[in-house]
Design a protein around this motif. Structure first.
Motif, short mmCIF file in Angstrom:
data_model
loop_
_atom_site.label_atom_id
_atom_site.label_comp_id
_atom_site.label_asym_id
_atom_site.label_seq_id
_atom_site.Cartn_x
_atom_site.Cartn_y
_atom_site.Cartn_z
N GLU A 197 -8.46 -29.10 -22.05
CA GLU A 197 -8.04 -27.31 -20.97
C GLU A 197 -6.28 -28.17 -21.61
O GLU A 197 -6.01 -27.89 -21.10
N LEU A 198 -6.50 -29.63 -20.90
CA LEU A 198 -5.27 -29.95 -20.79
C LEU A 198 -4.78 -30.16 -22.63
O LEU A 198 -2.82 -29.41 -22.65
N VAL A 199 -5.56 -29.53 -23.76
CA VAL A 199 -4.64 -29.95 -25.01
C VAL A 199 -3.74 -27.94 -25.40
O VAL A 199 -3.32 -27.79 -25.34
N HIS A 200 -4.90 -27.92 -24.92
CA HIS A 200 -4.16 -26.02 -24.77
C HIS A 200 -2.68 -25.95 -23.70
O HIS A 200 -2.37 -25.07 -23.65
N PHE A 201 -3.21 -26.10 -22.72
CA PHE A 201 -2.27 -26.56 -21.94
C PHE A 201 -1.25 -26.71 -21.96
O PHE A 201 -0.11 -26.39 -21.85
N THR A 202 -1.32 -27.99 -22.61
CA THR A 202 0.25 -28.77 -23.11
C THR A 202 1.26 -27.91 -24.29
O THR A 202 1.98 -27.54 -24.42
N ALA A 203 -0.11 -27.50 -25.05
CA ALA A 203 0.41 -26.85 -26.38
C ALA A 203 0.99 -25.00 -25.18
O ALA A 203 1.98 -24.30 -26.04
N GLN A 204 0.27 -24.70 -24.74
CA GLN A 204 0.70 -23.38 -24.15
C GLN A 204 2.53 -23.88 -23.19
O GLN A 204 2.91 -22.53 -23.34
N LEU A 205 2.27 -24.99 -22.42
CA LEU A 205 3.80 -24.68 -21.65
C LEU A 205 4.57 -25.14 -22.90
O LEU A 205 6.00 -24.64 -22.25
N ARG A 206 4.75 -25.79 -23.97
CA ARG A 206 5.44 -25.80 -24.66
C ARG A 206 5.93 -24.49 -25.81
O ARG A 206 6.21 -24.61 -26.69
N SER A 207 5.30 -23.28 -25.33
CA SER A 207 5.25 -22.37 -26.48
C SER A 207 6.35 -21.13 -26.27
O SER A 207 6.77 -21.27 -25.03
N ALA A 208 6.85 -20.23 -27.01
CA ALA A 208 7.76 -19.49 -26.65
C ALA A 208 7.58 -18.34 -25.15
O ALA A 208 8.57 -18.84 -24.64
#
Length: 252
Positions: free
Chosen positions: A229-240
């Motif tokens: 979840e962290l991998v996806h959460f961090t990526a999404q958190l920095r997404s446009a």
């Protein structure tokens, strides 16, 4: 941030119990990085303190927690590099502590205000409480291992309604679904929660620990899901799309 946004009450005040209390009512107990750091410290202290047998989470009148402070998250998203959000260290401590956890919820329980209770052994909620996990609405993904735990507890359909559709559920519905233990009137939440904590603290600690561990089972799958979840959460958190969702929410 004021140091009193998280209040930690020790066994000197509550025999056998550490109370971790959200205390930022002017922001509906939205959790900042500094608040996560303080709660992580408290959980580590509880884990290593022989006098602490139970940890109890409480909020303020009418609000448990509105979830993560979005301004804080937006600042994190704008930073280049760095480690994971401070929330992750707190969640790891929450998932691995070997002492019973109880919580008392009154009013809003949004995002981590809901998922925190998945790690608690018993939760008391007021009749006016509302549980909601609007991760997808904010262009994020579930955290706290909730993508694993919530379907286990509630079944796929109710978990999907909460985690994906962003549906809110009442305290009564949460109790029927197994998300919480008991529904009481608002003025009884703290009393009932502490009574549970005191009762657990008086039980033979080794037998309690073994029984809890047997019920929870091997935690490897949970920790692996939290990492995923962290991998996806961090990526999404920095997404446009997340930045746009945060900015739109904060303009309301």
């Amino acid at each position: 941030m004021s140091d009193d946004h998280i209040l930690v009450e020790h066994p000197e005040t509550h025999p056998g119990v550490m109370v971790i209390r959200f205390n930022r009512p002017e922001k509906k107990n939205a959790i900042t990085t500094a608040m996560y750091v303080r709660m992580t410290q408290a959980l580590h202290e509880a884990a290593n303190h022989q006098a602490v047998r139970v940890v109890a989470f409480l909020g303020t009148e009418g609000c448990f927690s509105a979830g993560n402070d979005l301004g804080d998250f937006l600042n994190f998203a704008l930073k280049e590099g760095g480690g994971p959000p401070a929330a992750f260290e707190f969640l790891q401590a929450l998932a691995t502590i070997e002492k019973p956890l109880v919580s008392g919820v009154d009013g809003l329980a949004i995002g981590i205000g809901t998922t925190l209770n998945l790690h608690c052994d018993m939760t008391v909620a007021s009749s006016r409480s509302l549980f909601r996990t609007p991760f997808v609405d904010l262009a994020l993904v579930p955290e706290a291992g909730s993508s694993l735990l919530m379907p286990r507890v509630m079944g796929h359909q109710r978990a999907f309604a909460m985690l994906v559709a962003g549906e809110s559920i009442s305290a009564e519905a949460a109790c029927a679904a197994g998300l919480i233990w008991k529904v009481v009137e608002p003025e009884a939440v703290e009393k009932e929660t502490l009574a549970l904590a005191y009762s657990l603290a008086k039980k033979p600690p080794h037998a309690l620990k073994i029984t809890r561990n047997l019920m929870k089972g091997n935690g490897d799958a949970l920790l692996a899901r939290m990492d995923e979840e962290l991998v996806h959460f961090t990526a999404q958190l920095r997404s446009a799309e997340a930045r746009a969702a945060f900015e739109a929410f904060m303009r309301r």
